[in-house]
Design a protein around this motif. Structure first.
Motif, short mmCIF file in Angstrom:
data_model
loop_
_atom_site.label_atom_id
_atom_site.label_comp_id
_atom_site.label_asym_id
_atom_site.label_seq_id
_atom_site.Cartn_x
_atom_site.Cartn_y
_atom_site.Cartn_z
N UNK A 71 0.82 -1.21 0.00
CA UNK A 71 0.00 0.00 0.00
C UNK A 71 0.86 1.26 0.00
N UNK A 72 2.13 1.17 0.47
CA UNK A 72 3.01 2.32 0.44
C UNK A 72 3.38 2.72 -0.98
N UNK A 73 3.36 1.75 -1.89
CA UNK A 73 3.69 2.01 -3.29
C UNK A 73 2.46 2.29 -4.14
N UNK A 74 1.40 1.53 -3.90
CA UNK A 74 0.20 1.64 -4.73
C UNK A 74 -0.77 2.70 -4.20
N UNK A 75 -0.57 3.14 -2.98
CA UNK A 75 -1.42 4.19 -2.44
C UNK A 75 -2.77 3.74 -1.95
#
Length: 402
Positions: A29-33
């Motif tokens: 989720x840190x990369x895909x938001x």
């Protein structure tokens, strides 16, 4: 605090519960938001949720005036019927340690009924969904907690402690923001009538004047879906909602402020708002009494303490008695309405029924006119008690004070 979020706090208290969560930097989720979801279950009664001191829900960011730091909140609460609730919201987490803070607010605890001591209040479960390891249950993690808020501990509502914090001076105070302290300098209202603080446009909180606690305010609206009555009749089987009135209206709007608490000028009004409101709409209202009413039935006898002493002698008639009293320095200048019989209506809109003693007005004028207060007994000396013999008669009176 470890495990077992459920604690029995004193009524009208607020508890800050802090916990931490470590997020691995490889979380998707840190990369895909795509944000994880926070789920909190509570037995009541209300709660603000903070994650890394930033807004996680639909409320706007708040300024905690005078405590010299800011944070934002998402909120949830139960209602008057069901106190428990669930809080569900997406949250913004960062890589590394994240702080989760729950401000749990207890309106009051039940003190009667079966097993009331086991009802409890406060959070019972905290979970986070959307991490690579699935759902993380924080309920059994180590938490710390603190009772109350910093402003309460510093007693910033006390006139001797106002300078314990730095207040932010602003011509336009923040509106609709929870957990905000407000301070204003006000003049004493003119006149000598009773004074009420009008909190119609505020949410829920506490108010002080010159360090004196006005009390808790909460102009919560009663449900408009309840069944309300125009005239209450308690006869027959009782139920808690038998005589509901004011459906859809605030349960309380004005909060009494003793005039002795006011100085001629320079009065300090301090408000702590929990939910959010519009402080620019706060005002003082004077209670001006121009008319006084009384409505009593002959089968509702008055009770006086001396009746216990005189009942054995048979000298106590214990008749139903109407009592009228105008404000200080005023007197009864006119009788606007008086009817002994079966009058109907409410104060300000009384009308005669089919049964009416024509001497009602003259009798009230004889006893009460040009007096500050008076009492009138429902007796044969004052009224025609033989009137409408099959009817339980009533006396309705409205007088003008000037």
């Amino acid at each position: 605090m470890t495990h077992q979020f459920t604690c029995r706090y004193k009524a009208n208290t607020q508890i800050f519960i802090n916990g931490s969560l470590h997020v691995d930097e490889t979380e998707e989720f840190l990369k895909k938001g795509r944000s994880p979801m926070l789920l909190v279950e509570s037995k009541g009664h209300a709660m603000h949720v903070f994650v890394n001191q930033k807004l996680q829900g639909y409320f706007s960011s708040l300024v905690y005036c005078s405590i010299s730091f800011c944070f934002s909140s998402a909120s949830a609460s139960g209602n008057g019927t069901v106190s428990h609730f669930k809080f569900i919201s997406s949250i913004s987490l960062k890589a590394g340690n994240n702080e989760i803070a729950l401000l749990s607010m207890t309106v009051g605890l039940q003190n009667a009924g079966a097993f009331y001591e086991w009802i409890g209040a406060g959070p019972t479960s905290v979970r986070i969904e959307g991490l690579k390891n699935g759902t993380v249950d924080l309920s059994t993690s180590t938490w710390t907690y603190k009772i109350g808020l910093q402003g309460e501990h510093l007693r910033i509502y006390d006139t001797n402690n106002l300078n314990a914090v730095k207040w932010e001076s602003t011509p336009e105070p923040p509106k609709q923001q929870p957990l905000t302290w407000y301070k204003a300098v006000v003049d004493s209202p003119p006149g000598n009538e009773p004074i009420g603080l009008d909190m119609m446009h505020m949410g829920k909180g506490l108010a002080w004047l010159n360090g004196e606690e006005i009390g808790r305010y909460w102009p919560r609206k009663a449900s408009k879906y309840e069944i309300c009555v125009q005239k209450c009749d308690y006869r027959g089987k009782f139920s808690p909602n038998k005589c509901n009135t004011g459906c859809g209206e605030p349960t309380q709007r004005w909060y009494h402020v003793p005039r002795s608490w006011f100085k001629p000028s320079g009065n300090i009004l301090v408000i702590f708002e929990e939910k959010g409101g519009d402080p620019t709409q706060i005002s003082f209202s004077a209670r001006k009494v121009s008319n006084v009413c009384s409505h009593i039935s002959e089968d509702h006898p008055s009770f006086y303490s001396q009746s216990l002493q005189t009942s054995s002698t048979g000298k106590n008639s214990n008749k139903a008695t109407v009592s009228l009293k105008c404000p200080t320095n005023t007197q009864i200048s006119a009788v606007k309405f008086a009817s002994f019989g079966d009058p109907v209506g409410t104060c300000g809109s009384y009308v005669q029924g089919q049964c009416h003693d024509p001497n009602s007005v003259s009798m009230v004028e004889k006893v009460c006119l040009h007096k500050n207060d008076c009492e009138l007994e429902l007796s044969k000396e004052n009224f025609d008690m033989q009137l409408c013999p099959s009817l339980v008669k009533q006396l309705a009176v409205e007088v003008v004070c000037s």
